[in-house]
Scaffold this active site. Structure first.
Site, PDB file in Angstrom:
ATOM      1  N   GLY A 131      23.615  31.247 -30.128  1.00  0.00           N
ATOM      2  CA  GLY A 131      24.454  30.689 -31.195  1.00  0.00           C
ATOM      3  C   GLY A 131      25.914  31.009 -30.940  1.00  0.00           C
ATOM      4  O   GLY A 131      26.257  31.782 -30.033  1.00  0.00           O
ATOM      5  N   SER A 191      25.042  32.405 -24.807  1.00  0.00           N
ATOM      6  CA  SER A 191      24.289  31.523 -23.881  1.00  0.00           C
ATOM      7  C   SER A 191      24.487  30.057 -24.270  1.00  0.00           C
ATOM      8  O   SER A 191      23.550  29.403 -24.707  1.00  0.00           O
ATOM      9  CB  SER A 191      22.809  31.915 -23.820  1.00  0.00           C
ATOM     10  OG  SER A 191      22.234  32.176 -25.075  1.00  0.00           O
TER      11      SER A 191
END
Ligand SMILES: Nc1ncnc2c1ncn2[C@@H]1O[C@H](COP(=O)(O)OP(=O)(O)OP(=O)(O)O)[C@@H](O)[C@H]1O
Ligand SMILES: [Mg+2]
Length: 217
Positions: A36, A110
């Site tokens: 996120g 990520s």
């Protein structure tokens, strides 16, 4: 794609295997991959879930984005190439933790789907649970716990996800947590329900209630 090892580098098989370690631990291993925007709640939730699992008697370990950049990934920056290498290393580390019988939790932005897909592809189906901490950019920016959004807006940080670098939302995450709407406890409950549904919690798990508070262990 990893480089193949030199011909004289041979894999040494272990007598103590993942199933034996899982049996000893009393629960299956898994990777809980939190993703996120900065400030979406990945670290808060990964650690809160770990605390609950630990109280249930599970073997756990949290890989946190900021922490690994102090050591394992201290040579990497935030370009797309370095971010990919960062996630590749964490993917390989969590794969080892799967073999170790541990529930590995990761808290990395990520931002790229391809990098997350590669990490997932290293382990068997069902071992990798992608948990999307969904939170509007405006809310994350308002939280701005580390003052990073302000710095990024002021042009002091380049390639900051959400401001000057992209975040690619998961297309089929195993779980979506709306962290602007739900409390931390409610999010943790949802993760625990997911783990229960996937058969990852200890079968004869110790109840939270029977263990002393964490600070007395
Ligand atoms: N439901 C929720 N889940 C997680 N965090 C929440 C929630 N509600 C409010 N928060 C707050 O949002 C903030 C999230 O910060 P946190 O450091 O966990 O974000 P992060 O995703 O790890 O960010 P970064 O990518 O910068 O490391 C915390 O201050 C936390 O208390
Ligand atoms: Mg964090």
């Amino acid at each position: 794609m990893n480089k193949p090892p030199a011909p004289d580098v041979r894999w040494h098989p272990a007598a103590i295997t993942r199933p034996l370690r899982e049996q000893l631990n009393g629960h299956p291993s898994a990777i809980l991959w939190f993703t996120g925007l900065p400030g979406a709640g990945k670290s808060t939730l990964a650690h809160a879930v770990e605390e609950r699992l630990h109280r249930m008697g599970c073997r756990t370990f949290v890989f946190d984005g900021d922490n690994v950049r102090h050591g394992l990934c201290s040579d990497l920056g935030f370009s797309q190439k370095d971010r990919a290498e960062n996630i590749r290393r964490i993917g390989e580390m969590t794969k080892l933790f799967i073999e170790a019988g541990v529930i590995a939790l990761t808290a990395f932005i990520s931002p790229f789907r391809a990098d997350r897909r590669k990490a997932r592809s290293l382990v068997a189906d069902g071992d990798f649970l992608e948990i999307y901490c969904r939170c509007a950019l405006a809310v994350c920016e308002q939280r701005d716990m580390k003052g990073m959004y302000a710095k990024a807006r002021a042009g002091e940080i380049a390639e900051f996800t959400g401001v000057s670098a992209p975040y690619e939302e998961p297309e089929q995450p195993d779980l979506i947590l709306d962290t602007a709407q739900l409390s931390v406890d409610a999010c943790v409950d949802q993760v625990l329900r997911l783990l229960s549904a996937r058969g990852i919690l200890p079968k004869q798990g110790m109840s939270d209630m029977k263990l002393p508070p964490l600070d007395r262990i």
